[in-house]
Write an enzyme that holds these catalytic residues in place. Structure first.
Site, PDB file in Angstrom:
ATOM      1  CE  LYS A  76      -4.340  -2.002   1.427  1.00  0.00           C
ATOM      2  NZ  LYS A  76      -5.301  -2.332   2.437  1.00  0.00           N
ATOM      3  NE  ARG A  82      -7.267  -8.445   0.695  1.00  0.00           N
ATOM      4  CZ  ARG A  82      -6.647  -7.894  -0.448  1.00  0.00           C
ATOM      5  NH1 ARG A  82      -5.631  -7.023  -0.217  1.00  0.00           N
ATOM      6  NH2 ARG A  82      -7.283  -7.995  -1.566  1.00  0.00           N
TER       7      ARG A  82
END
Ligand code: HH2
Length: 270
Positions: free
Chosen positions: A196, A236
């Site tokens: 991210k 995740r």
């Protein structure tokens, strides 16, 4: 939980697995690398992403869900209840909806459910996210999502603070620091930091451009290890093999021997 985006536009793996055969092959690879769950998605939730029509999302994900469900636990990453329902009919047993619209669909299917915090929609969530107290507000929203899921009879529930979903770099860091407190509230925690953008900003040298997704592996692994140490139940990730190895190193996936045991053992060998 391995990430499998059957999309042309996901921020990191977009296009790589848009073809069904490529997606299924990558799903198998992640299973071989040690993934316990494969999270199949057909609509990017990256900041600014446009919604995908339902029939197109179904076309993308269903053959992949069907092919992988016999060999691994499949979760469906969708913001559409109809996609969640269809995926569960094809073998998915966990519904991962960052918009929390599919609680009813998960309950109906007898599936587990991930309650995720997102402020706004993928289109607008990163425009100007503000909170008085991000940790308190996110924890409160998760609690009410859990109450709804329980009321509908869902027995397997996870909470996810939604790193990057309507959060600044500082908000993400505050939430990561607060993970032990979220874990202590008793509902299993799922966290996704993989590749991210906040990692690219934090890791860039002063004054330099943020690192692109391809250069965010180290930050992804470091934050996954932090989350494991904080006691989360699921991470995740895109990089399954490395994360599984890190999990083994810190004694996260196997209860015995403990980290202390391994360290003590290493001492004896030396
Ligand atoms: N992050 C993404 C997608 N789904 N689900 C949960 N529960 N938690 C997350 O942090 C999360 C998620 C975004 O990552 P990715 O799927 O790699 O990208 P894209 O949305 O562009 O497909």
């Amino acid at each position: 939980m391995g990430v499998l985006n059957v999309t042309p536009d996901s921020f990191y793996d977009g296009c790589r697995y848009f073809d069904h055969a490529a997606a299924i092959a990558h799903g198998r690879e992640m299973v071989a690398a040690g993934a316990d769950i494969v999270d199949v998605g057909g609509e990017s939730t990256r900041p600014g992403a446009d919604p995908v029509p339902e029939d197109e999302e179904l076309r993308r994900v269903l053959p992949v869900v069907e092919a992988l469900a016999p060999i691994v636990r499949v979760s469906i990453d969708t913001m559409k209840p109809a996609v969640a329902t269809a995926a569960c009919q094809r073998g998915a047993t966990l519904v991962n909806d960052v918009a929390n619209r599919s609680t009813g669909a998960a309950a109906q299917a007898g599936a587990g459910f991930v309650v995720v915090h997102m402020r706004g929609t993928p289109k607008d969530m990163q425009l100007d996210p503000r909170y008085d107290d991000v940790v308190a507000e996110v924890f409160g929203a998760l609690e009410s999502g859990v109450a709804t899921a329980r009321r509908l009879g869902i027995s397997e529930i996870y909470v996810d603070p939604g790193i990057g979903f309507g959060k600044t770099v500082q908000h993400n860091l505050q939430l990561l620091r607060a993970l032990p407190r979220l874990v202590a509230r008793g509902v299993p925690v799922l966290v996704g930091t993989s590749r991210k953008s906040f990692l690219g900003r934090l890791a860039a040298p002063p004054g330099a451009e943020p690192l692109p997704p391809a250069d965010r592996f180290e930050g992804s692994l470091a934050t996954a290890v932090w989350a494991m140490a904080a006691g989360v139940a699921v991470v995740r990730v895109h990089d399954v093999a490395a994360t599984v190895q890190a999990a083994r190193l810190v004694g996260w996936t196997e209860p015995e021997p403990s980290v202390e045991g391994r360290v003590a053992g290493a001492g004896v060998e030396r």
